[in-house]
Design a protein around this motif. Sequence first.
Motif, PDB file in Angstrom:
ATOM      1  N   SER A  51     -36.497  20.049  13.141  1.00  0.00           N
ATOM      2  CA  SER A  51     -37.906  19.740  13.372  1.00  0.00           C
ATOM      3  C   SER A  51     -38.771  20.002  12.149  1.00  0.00           C
ATOM      4  O   SER A  51     -39.923  19.556  12.099  1.00  0.00           O
ATOM      5  CB  SER A  51     -38.436  20.572  14.548  1.00  0.00           C
ATOM      6  N   GLY A  52     -38.242  20.730  11.160  1.00  0.00           N
ATOM      7  CA  GLY A  52     -39.028  21.019   9.974  1.00  0.00           C
ATOM      8  C   GLY A  52     -38.175  21.675   8.907  1.00  0.00           C
ATOM      9  O   GLY A  52     -36.985  21.936   9.096  1.00  0.00           O
ATOM     10  N   GLU A  53     -38.806  21.963   7.771  1.00  0.00           N
ATOM     11  CA  GLU A  53     -38.081  22.537   6.643  1.00  0.00           C
ATOM     12  C   GLU A  53     -37.498  23.903   6.989  1.00  0.00           C
ATOM     13  O   GLU A  53     -36.408  24.257   6.524  1.00  0.00           O
ATOM     14  CB  GLU A  53     -39.013  22.656   5.433  1.00  0.00           C
ATOM     15  N   GLY A  54     -38.199  24.668   7.815  1.00  0.00           N
ATOM     16  CA  GLY A  54     -37.692  25.979   8.202  1.00  0.00           C
ATOM     17  C   GLY A  54     -36.381  25.885   8.962  1.00  0.00           C
ATOM     18  O   GLY A  54     -35.484  26.724   8.778  1.00  0.00           O
ATOM     19  N   ALA A  55     -36.255  24.878   9.814  1.00  0.00           N
ATOM     20  CA  ALA A  55     -35.018  24.686  10.567  1.00  0.00           C
ATOM     21  C   ALA A  55     -33.877  24.296   9.641  1.00  0.00           C
ATOM     22  O   ALA A  55     -32.733  24.726   9.823  1.00  0.00           O
ATOM     23  CB  ALA A  55     -35.221  23.621  11.647  1.00  0.00           C
ATOM     24  N   LEU A  61     -28.662  28.294   5.372  1.00  0.00           N
ATOM     25  CA  LEU A  61     -28.345  29.702   5.163  1.00  0.00           C
ATOM     26  C   LEU A  61     -27.071  30.079   5.909  1.00  0.00           C
ATOM     27  O   LEU A  61     -26.169  30.715   5.337  1.00  0.00           O
ATOM     28  CB  LEU A  61     -29.514  30.573   5.639  1.00  0.00           C
ATOM     29  N   GLN A  62     -26.980  29.691   7.174  1.00  0.00           N
ATOM     30  CA  GLN A  62     -25.799  30.036   7.965  1.00  0.00           C
ATOM     31  C   GLN A  62     -24.553  29.331   7.443  1.00  0.00           C
ATOM     32  O   GLN A  62     -23.467  29.928   7.384  1.00  0.00           O
ATOM     33  CB  GLN A  62     -26.036  29.669   9.431  1.00  0.00           C
ATOM     34  N   ARG A  63     -24.698  28.077   7.060  1.00  0.00           N
ATOM     35  CA  ARG A  63     -23.531  27.343   6.561  1.00  0.00           C
ATOM     36  C   ARG A  63     -23.031  27.946   5.248  1.00  0.00           C
ATOM     37  O   ARG A  63     -21.815  28.047   5.029  1.00  0.00           O
ATOM     38  CB  ARG A  63     -23.848  25.863   6.379  1.00  0.00           C
ATOM     39  N   SER A  64     -23.949  28.368   4.385  1.00  0.00           N
ATOM     40  CA  SER A  64     -23.530  28.917   3.097  1.00  0.00           C
ATOM     41  C   SER A  64     -22.913  30.304   3.246  1.00  0.00           C
ATOM     42  O   SER A  64     -21.965  30.647   2.534  1.00  0.00           O
ATOM     43  CB  SER A  64     -24.717  28.983   2.132  1.00  0.00           C
ATOM     44  N   LEU A  65     -23.433  31.104   4.206  1.00  0.00           N
ATOM     45  CA  LEU A  65     -22.919  32.457   4.400  1.00  0.00           C
ATOM     46  C   LEU A  65     -21.699  32.500   5.315  1.00  0.00           C
ATOM     47  O   LEU A  65     -20.914  33.448   5.266  1.00  0.00           O
ATOM     48  CB  LEU A  65     -24.006  33.364   4.980  1.00  0.00           C
ATOM     49  N   GLY A  66     -21.577  31.489   6.189  1.00  0.00           N
ATOM     50  CA  GLY A  66     -20.486  31.508   7.168  1.00  0.00           C
ATOM     51  C   GLY A  66     -20.724  32.493   8.289  1.00  0.00           C
ATOM     52  O   GLY A  66     -19.774  32.905   8.977  1.00  0.00           O
ATOM     53  N   GLU A  67     -21.975  32.884   8.506  1.00  0.00           N
ATOM     54  CA  GLU A  67     -22.307  33.797   9.594  1.00  0.00           C
ATOM     55  C   GLU A  67     -23.711  33.502  10.085  1.00  0.00           C
ATOM     56  O   GLU A  67     -24.521  32.901   9.382  1.00  0.00           O
ATOM     57  CB  GLU A  67     -22.213  35.260   9.146  1.00  0.00           C
ATOM     58  N   GLY A  68     -23.992  33.922  11.319  1.00  0.00           N
ATOM     59  CA  GLY A  68     -25.311  33.711  11.891  1.00  0.00           C
ATOM     60  C   GLY A  68     -25.215  33.316  13.346  1.00  0.00           C
ATOM     61  O   GLY A  68     -24.130  33.054  13.884  1.00  0.00           O
ATOM     62  N   PRO A  69     -26.350  33.254  14.027  1.00  0.00           N
ATOM     63  CA  PRO A  69     -26.351  33.020  15.475  1.00  0.00           C
ATOM     64  C   PRO A  69     -25.808  31.665  15.905  1.00  0.00           C
ATOM     65  O   PRO A  69     -25.141  31.568  16.932  1.00  0.00           O
ATOM     66  CB  PRO A  69     -27.823  33.184  15.862  1.00  0.00           C
ATOM     67  N   LEU A 102     -36.917  34.583   4.980  1.00  0.00           N
ATOM     68  CA  LEU A 102     -37.424  33.232   5.257  1.00  0.00           C
ATOM     69  C   LEU A 102     -38.577  33.252   6.254  1.00  0.00           C
ATOM     70  O   LEU A 102     -39.112  32.191   6.601  1.00  0.00           O
ATOM     71  CB  LEU A 102     -36.299  32.350   5.808  1.00  0.00           C
ATOM     72  N   GLY A 103     -38.955  34.449   6.726  1.00  0.00           N
ATOM     73  CA  GLY A 103     -40.055  34.556   7.682  1.00  0.00           C
ATOM     74  C   GLY A 103     -39.647  34.340   9.119  1.00  0.00           C
ATOM     75  O   GLY A 103     -40.486  33.996   9.957  1.00  0.00           O
ATOM     76  N   ILE A 104     -38.372  34.532   9.411  1.00  0.00           N
ATOM     77  CA  ILE A 104     -37.872  34.327  10.778  1.00  0.00           C
ATOM     78  C   ILE A 104     -37.884  35.657  11.523  1.00  0.00           C
ATOM     79  O   ILE A 104     -37.402  36.670  11.001  1.00  0.00           O
ATOM     80  CB  ILE A 104     -36.456  33.740  10.756  1.00  0.00           C
ATOM     81  N   GLY A 105     -38.423  35.632  12.748  1.00  0.00           N
ATOM     82  CA  GLY A 105     -38.491  36.850  13.541  1.00  0.00           C
ATOM     83  C   GLY A 105     -37.556  36.859  14.729  1.00  0.00           C
ATOM     84  O   GLY A 105     -36.813  37.811  14.937  1.00  0.00           O
TER      85      GLY A 105
END
Length: 269
Positions: A51-55, A61-69, A102-105
């Motif tokens: 829906s936007g640049e933040g998404a 970020l998750q794809r590059s790190l290989g971790e995340g929700p 990234l400003g994510i809460g």
Amino acid sequence: MPDPPSPSDGRRAVLASLVENARGELREWATAQIAVALTVDHQLVQLAYASGEGAVELFELQRSLGEGPAITAAANGLPVIVDLMVPARPEWVVFTPEAQALGIGTICCLPLVAGEARVGALTAHRPPTRPRPLEAPAARRPPVVAERDLQRLYRLADRMLLAVLAPNGSPNPGPADEQSRFTPVIHQAVGMISVQLGAGIVDAVASLQAEAFASGRDLDAVARDVVAGRRRFGPPGQQRRVDTTERADDFPESTDSGNDESMGPADGI
């Protein structure tokens, strides 16, 4: 792994329309950034919608790190709802501070699941709203996502899954549309995928359709690769051998769905 082609403009428009309609039903999460990511063999490989640049940034970020929700939700087939203002989950020691930067809460990830096939995840995230009382017992903290908004996000996830898997990109494909896509080579590919995954026909169909969507190709093209042995499904080391003596080119282009002899009457698509 090279990036697959992006989804078509028409399908992306369908996904965007579903999100905008859902925003009218959401309350606290009405302005959340929303993304749909697809997985192939449990790897985050394609951003179907953002829906936007933040998404987009959260996906990358998750794809590059290989971790995340999103990776955790898609791999386990379970929702992942987190507040990054509370102590980090041990498996996300790198992801959490990067996401905070990234400003994510808060993040809500819901898996896209068709039977046993894990197709991807819907991710919604918001910036921090206010400091949370970390010293208070968890039972006294307000929920990350209120029940009303959570139910509507689940409904959106269901609709997005149907739009991703539908041959024509619509979340409500008609029977004629579905049958017209299942050619003889698709029937054989579905049977082979079912064996490779050790799963049922419905799950095999979902896996084939997800692969076609993620790679930007039509079902027939992906099915021909499966039948020719160029594409196999299942974790490495656990795939069953597939006889590739019959080539995909042996099957004519046809819209006649037919009945594959490897499937019983109850297993028809």
